[in-house]
Write an enzyme that holds these catalytic residues in place. Sequence first.
Site, PDB file in Angstrom:
ATOM      1  N   GLU A  48       0.843  -1.200   0.000  1.00 21.45           N
ATOM      2  CA  GLU A  48       0.000   0.000   0.000  1.00 21.45           C
ATOM      3  C   GLU A  48       0.874   1.245   0.000  1.00 21.45           C
ATOM      4  OE1 GLU A  48      -3.753   1.725   2.556  1.00 21.45           O
ATOM      5  OE2 GLU A  48      -1.992   1.128   3.688  1.00 21.45           O
ATOM      6  N   TRP A  49       0.640   2.144  -0.954  1.00 16.25           N
ATOM      7  CA  TRP A  49       1.317   3.440  -0.914  1.00 16.25           C
ATOM      8  C   TRP A  49       0.417   4.432  -0.196  1.00 16.25           C
ATOM      9  CZ3 TRP A  49       2.270   7.418  -5.408  1.00 16.25           C
ATOM     10  CH2 TRP A  49       3.009   8.500  -4.888  1.00 16.25           C
ATOM     11  N   ARG A  50       0.864   4.881   0.979  1.00 19.55           N
ATOM     12  CA  ARG A  50       0.176   5.932   1.717  1.00 19.55           C
ATOM     13  C   ARG A  50       0.671   7.274   1.201  1.00 19.55           C
ATOM     14  NH1 ARG A  50      -1.962   5.368   6.835  1.00 19.55           N
ATOM     15  NH2 ARG A  50      -1.891   7.658   6.745  1.00 19.55           N
ATOM     16  N   ARG A  84      -4.873   8.830   2.862  1.00 19.10           N
ATOM     17  CA  ARG A  84      -5.644   8.840   4.095  1.00 19.10           C
ATOM     18  C   ARG A  84      -5.766  10.278   4.572  1.00 19.10           C
ATOM     19  NH1 ARG A  84      -8.164   5.990   4.061  1.00 19.10           N
ATOM     20  NH2 ARG A  84      -7.093   4.001   4.420  1.00 19.10           N
ATOM     21  N   GLU A  88      -9.280  11.071   9.158  1.00 25.60           N
ATOM     22  CA  GLU A  88      -9.317   9.640   9.479  1.00 25.60           C
ATOM     23  C   GLU A  88      -7.919   9.107   9.806  1.00 25.60           C
ATOM     24  OE1 GLU A  88     -11.784   6.937   7.471  1.00 25.60           O
ATOM     25  OE2 GLU A  88     -13.453   8.339   7.294  1.00 25.60           O
ATOM     26  N   HIS A 144     -12.336   4.782   9.186  1.00 22.44           N
ATOM     27  CA  HIS A 144     -11.380   4.651  10.293  1.00 22.44           C
ATOM     28  C   HIS A 144     -11.849   5.489  11.480  1.00 22.44           C
ATOM     29  CE1 HIS A 144      -9.293   3.724   6.584  1.00 22.44           C
ATOM     30  NE2 HIS A 144      -8.485   2.972   7.289  1.00 22.44           N
ATOM     31  N   LYS A 171     -13.606  -2.077   4.068  1.00 24.43           N
ATOM     32  CA  LYS A 171     -12.607  -2.014   5.135  1.00 24.43           C
ATOM     33  C   LYS A 171     -13.041  -1.083   6.255  1.00 24.43           C
ATOM     34  CE  LYS A 171      -7.964  -0.412   6.245  1.00 24.43           C
ATOM     35  NZ  LYS A 171      -6.895   0.530   5.866  1.00 24.43           N
ATOM     36  N   ARG A 214      -5.580  -8.347  14.270  1.00 27.69           N
ATOM     37  CA  ARG A 214      -4.722  -8.376  13.086  1.00 27.69           C
ATOM     38  C   ARG A 214      -4.177  -9.783  12.834  1.00 27.69           C
ATOM     39  NH1 ARG A 214      -3.400  -3.262  11.373  1.00 27.69           N
ATOM     40  NH2 ARG A 214      -3.764  -1.539  12.828  1.00 27.69           N
ATOM     41  N   SER A 233       2.008   2.370   9.424  1.00 28.37           N
ATOM     42  CA  SER A 233       1.073   3.410   8.992  1.00 28.37           C
ATOM     43  C   SER A 233      -0.135   3.516   9.924  1.00 28.37           C
ATOM     44  CB  SER A 233       0.591   3.131   7.564  1.00 28.37           C
ATOM     45  OG  SER A 233      -0.069   1.890   7.498  1.00 28.37           O
ATOM     46  N   GLN A 237       0.284  -2.338  14.144  1.00 29.74           N
ATOM     47  CA  GLN A 237       0.744  -3.199  13.057  1.00 29.74           C
ATOM     48  C   GLN A 237       1.930  -4.033  13.520  1.00 29.74           C
ATOM     49  OE1 GLN A 237       1.473  -0.604   9.719  1.00 29.74           O
ATOM     50  NE2 GLN A 237      -0.691  -0.441   9.201  1.00 29.74           N
TER      51      GLN A 237
END
Length: 253
Positions: A48-50, A84, A88, A144, A171, A214, A233, A237
């Site tokens: 994932e590119w944030r 993002r 959020e 979120h 999600k 998770r 991110s 995590q």
Amino acid sequence: MKIEPLKLKQIVLGEGRPKICVPLTGRTKEELCTQAEVAAGTNADLVEWRVDYYEAWQDNEQVLAVLADIVRNVAGKPLIFTFRTAGEGGEASISRLEYLSLNLIVAESGLTDLIDVELYFHEDVPALVEAIHLAGGKVILSNHEFYSTPPEEELIARLCRMQEIGGDVLKIAVMPQEPLDVTTLLSATARMYRDYASKPIVTMSMSGLGTVSRIAGSVFGSAMTFGTAGQTSAPGQVEIGRLEQALDLLQVE
């Protein structure tokens, strides 16, 4: 209901073992390319590119150029494009027009496999989802809550709304204040998966308290989890190697 799996390059989301996604959070092109190379060398299923971390996110041409570099460096792994918003938990504030333009330009480029769109960003979200689909893109609709965990029925209602307006992946991430908040999220996931979902769902409870979601979320119906390969991110995590070990230990298949 039966989940309709989503094929993204070499993986199938919503089928088999939960997929592991790692984020790229670099602020410069150089940092992002290095992170992408690291991610390519892991067992991550997706990247994932944030883009909200990227210092030049307001320049669409630079975003597309860096996106092309990331695609080359992740060595064929499916890529999620995510801005993002600050509301959020993201790193930058963005206007309605900037958000719509950025996501549409990326969809039209065909460079990414999934685009994250926030369910409650603006009333234009259903039209944006439709436009991304018309451009040939796929959408993760997301929500979120960084300060609380809504009631179980509300979580299910939000996921159902995502499905109604065309999300290809649904999600939701929430913040627990006590252990029962984590079980609320997991119960909502299980009920959504059993009774309502026709698309892959991805859910998580954040922070250390929510780490169990998770690791074991797929037992309840979550199709993907987020791990780290040197950068995080979101709170809670888990490093990808440890995450793989935990999934193997639970024999989540």
